[in-house]
Design a protein around this motif. Structure first.
Motif, short mmCIF file in Angstrom:
data_model
loop_
_atom_site.label_atom_id
_atom_site.label_comp_id
_atom_site.label_asym_id
_atom_site.label_seq_id
_atom_site.Cartn_x
_atom_site.Cartn_y
_atom_site.Cartn_z
N THR A 55 0.83 -1.20 0.00
CA THR A 55 0.00 0.00 0.00
C THR A 55 0.87 1.25 0.00
O THR A 55 2.09 1.18 0.21
CB THR A 55 -0.91 0.04 1.25
N GLU A 56 0.24 2.40 -0.20
CA GLU A 56 0.98 3.66 -0.14
C GLU A 56 1.58 3.88 1.24
O GLU A 56 2.66 4.47 1.37
CB GLU A 56 0.06 4.82 -0.51
N TYR A 117 12.64 -2.10 8.81
CA TYR A 117 11.21 -1.78 8.71
C TYR A 117 10.39 -3.04 8.44
O TYR A 117 9.34 -3.26 9.06
CB TYR A 117 10.97 -0.77 7.59
N ALA A 118 10.88 -3.88 7.53
CA ALA A 118 10.16 -5.12 7.21
C ALA A 118 10.03 -6.02 8.43
O ALA A 118 8.97 -6.60 8.68
CB ALA A 118 10.88 -5.86 6.08
N ARG A 119 11.09 -6.08 9.20
CA ARG A 119 11.08 -6.96 10.38
C ARG A 119 10.10 -6.48 11.43
O ARG A 119 9.28 -7.25 11.94
CB ARG A 119 12.49 -7.05 10.97
N PHE A 120 10.14 -5.20 11.75
CA PHE A 120 9.32 -4.69 12.84
C PHE A 120 7.87 -4.45 12.43
O PHE A 120 6.97 -4.42 13.28
CB PHE A 120 9.94 -3.42 13.41
N SER A 121 7.62 -4.27 11.13
CA SER A 121 6.25 -4.08 10.66
C SER A 121 5.62 -5.40 10.20
O SER A 121 4.46 -5.43 9.81
CB SER A 121 6.21 -3.08 9.51
N LYS A 122 6.46 -6.48 10.21
CA LYS A 122 6.01 -7.79 9.75
C LYS A 122 5.51 -7.74 8.30
O LYS A 122 4.54 -8.38 7.92
CB LYS A 122 4.91 -8.35 10.67
N THR A 123 6.21 -6.95 7.49
CA THR A 123 5.95 -6.86 6.05
C THR A 123 7.02 -7.65 5.32
O THR A 123 8.21 -7.53 5.65
CB THR A 123 6.00 -5.39 5.58
N PRO A 124 6.68 -8.48 4.32
CA PRO A 124 7.70 -9.23 3.58
C PRO A 124 8.74 -8.29 2.97
O PRO A 124 8.39 -7.27 2.37
CB PRO A 124 6.89 -9.95 2.51
N MET A 125 9.99 -8.64 3.11
CA MET A 125 11.09 -7.79 2.65
C MET A 125 11.18 -7.72 1.14
O MET A 125 11.41 -6.66 0.56
CB MET A 125 12.41 -8.31 3.24
N TRP A 126 11.01 -8.85 0.46
CA TRP A 126 11.32 -8.89 -0.97
C TRP A 126 10.40 -8.05 -1.85
O TRP A 126 10.87 -7.41 -2.80
CB TRP A 126 11.40 -10.33 -1.46
N PRO A 127 9.08 -8.00 -1.59
CA PRO A 127 8.27 -7.05 -2.38
C PRO A 127 8.71 -5.60 -2.17
O PRO A 127 8.72 -4.81 -3.11
CB PRO A 127 6.84 -7.29 -1.86
N LEU A 128 9.07 -5.27 -0.93
CA LEU A 128 9.61 -3.93 -0.66
C LEU A 128 10.89 -3.69 -1.45
O LEU A 128 11.10 -2.61 -2.01
CB LEU A 128 9.87 -3.77 0.83
N ALA A 129 11.75 -4.71 -1.49
CA ALA A 129 13.02 -4.58 -2.20
C ALA A 129 12.80 -4.41 -3.70
O ALA A 129 13.51 -3.65 -4.36
CB ALA A 129 13.90 -5.80 -1.93
N ASP A 130 11.82 -5.14 -4.25
CA ASP A 130 11.54 -5.01 -5.68
C ASP A 130 11.15 -3.58 -6.04
O ASP A 130 11.67 -3.00 -7.00
CB ASP A 130 10.40 -5.97 -6.08
N LEU A 131 10.22 -3.02 -5.28
CA LEU A 131 9.83 -1.63 -5.52
C LEU A 131 10.98 -0.68 -5.24
O LEU A 131 11.17 0.31 -5.95
CB LEU A 131 8.64 -1.27 -4.64
#
Length: 280
Positions: A55-56, A117-131
């Motif tokens: 999300t944004e 951020y990915a670890r503490f927000s429990k968001t998958p790292m790799w989609p974040l890395a792709d963007l």
């Protein structure tokens, strides 16, 4: 500083490094250009976020985390491999306003910030890395024009078609415009990965790995042309060129592994799993 000329292209300009000054404060074009690249990268990532299951808000939070880490990383990388400038007064390494940033350090720092951020927000790292990889190509491509305005980060002397003339000691000397080479390389990489990511992405992390491979391939060549490289602790090795070669080779290895040896199932991508959760 004198004009900047590209006689092979019939172009001559004379940009001032300073946009405006008042009192003892100056606003430099370098900072404006870097900020513009960041803003455009963030806007693009926000628009593409749903295609990666994000999300944004994810992008805004990522930016707020990765940006300070990126700045610290860029400064630390530069100071570490240019320590002779700061050895007599180590505190001056903190004077970031005096200049001295390294893109590779910024990338490393930003990735570290994104991982936290990915670890503490429990968001998958790799989609974040792709963007993030797509955004970095935008930011790096635009940011290099700050080097152009400052008449820095150029290559050695050349007589080629794209030679860039700078006034030095009352005469014009022609150099490789390595800022331009890298900017165009990043822009081309962004266009290719943008369209690839829309129809052919097969697993999370693929675009980021392609970014590492693409940028490393170009930087390995471009860094060899530059006259202001940072060297590996007194050796004759250009540290960013070495890192570019190693990162490119490792990234290509990961791509081969994930595409041909242990191929990934596209259904396992975060955006597809998010779709399944919504359907349930």
């Amino acid at each position: 500083m004198g004009p900047i000329s590209f006689p092979g292209l019939g172009i001559e300009v004379n940009p001032s490094p300073v946009l405006v000054s008042f009192g003892g404060l100056s606003i430099h074009w370098y900072g404006i250009i870097i900020a513009a690249g960041m803003i455009l990268a963030a806007w693009y990532a926000s628009r593409r976020a749903p295609a990666f299951g994000l999300t944004e808000d994810h992008i805004l939070n990522l930016l707020l985390t990765a940006l300070p880490f990126g700045i610290v990383g860029a400064r630390a990388y530069y100071c570490l491999f240019n320590w002779k400038l700061y050895a007599a007064n180590p505190v001056s390494a903190l004077f970031i306003w005096e200049g001295g940033l390294a893109i590779y350090g910024g990338v490393i720092g930003a990735v570290a910030g994104a991982a936290l951020y990915a670890r503490f927000s429990k968001t998958p790292m790799w989609p974040l890395a792709d963007l993030g990889g797509l955004g970095l190509l935008i930011g790096q491509g635009i940011g290099r024009w700050g080097n152009f305005v400052n008449r820095e980060a150029h290559g050695g002397v050349t007589g080629g078609l794209l030679r860039m003339g700078l006034v030095e000691g009352g005469q014009v000397v022609y150099y490789h415009p390595t800022f331009l080479y890298e900017s165009v390389w990043n822009a081309l990489g962004f266009v290719l990965l943008h369209f690839f990511s829309k129809k052919h992405r097969r697993y999370d992390g693929e675009i980021f790995t392609m970014y590492i491979a693409w940028y490393g391939l170009g930087r390995a060549w471009i860094e060899g042309l530059r006259t202001d490289s940072l060297y590996l602790f007194g050796t004759g090795l250009r540290v960013s060129q070495l890192l570019a070669i190693l990162s490119c080779l490792i990234a290509v290895g990961f791509l081969i592994w994930n595409l041909y040896i242990r191929p990934k199932d596209p259904d396992g991508m975060y955006v597809n799993r998010r779709g399944e959760k919504r359907a349930l």
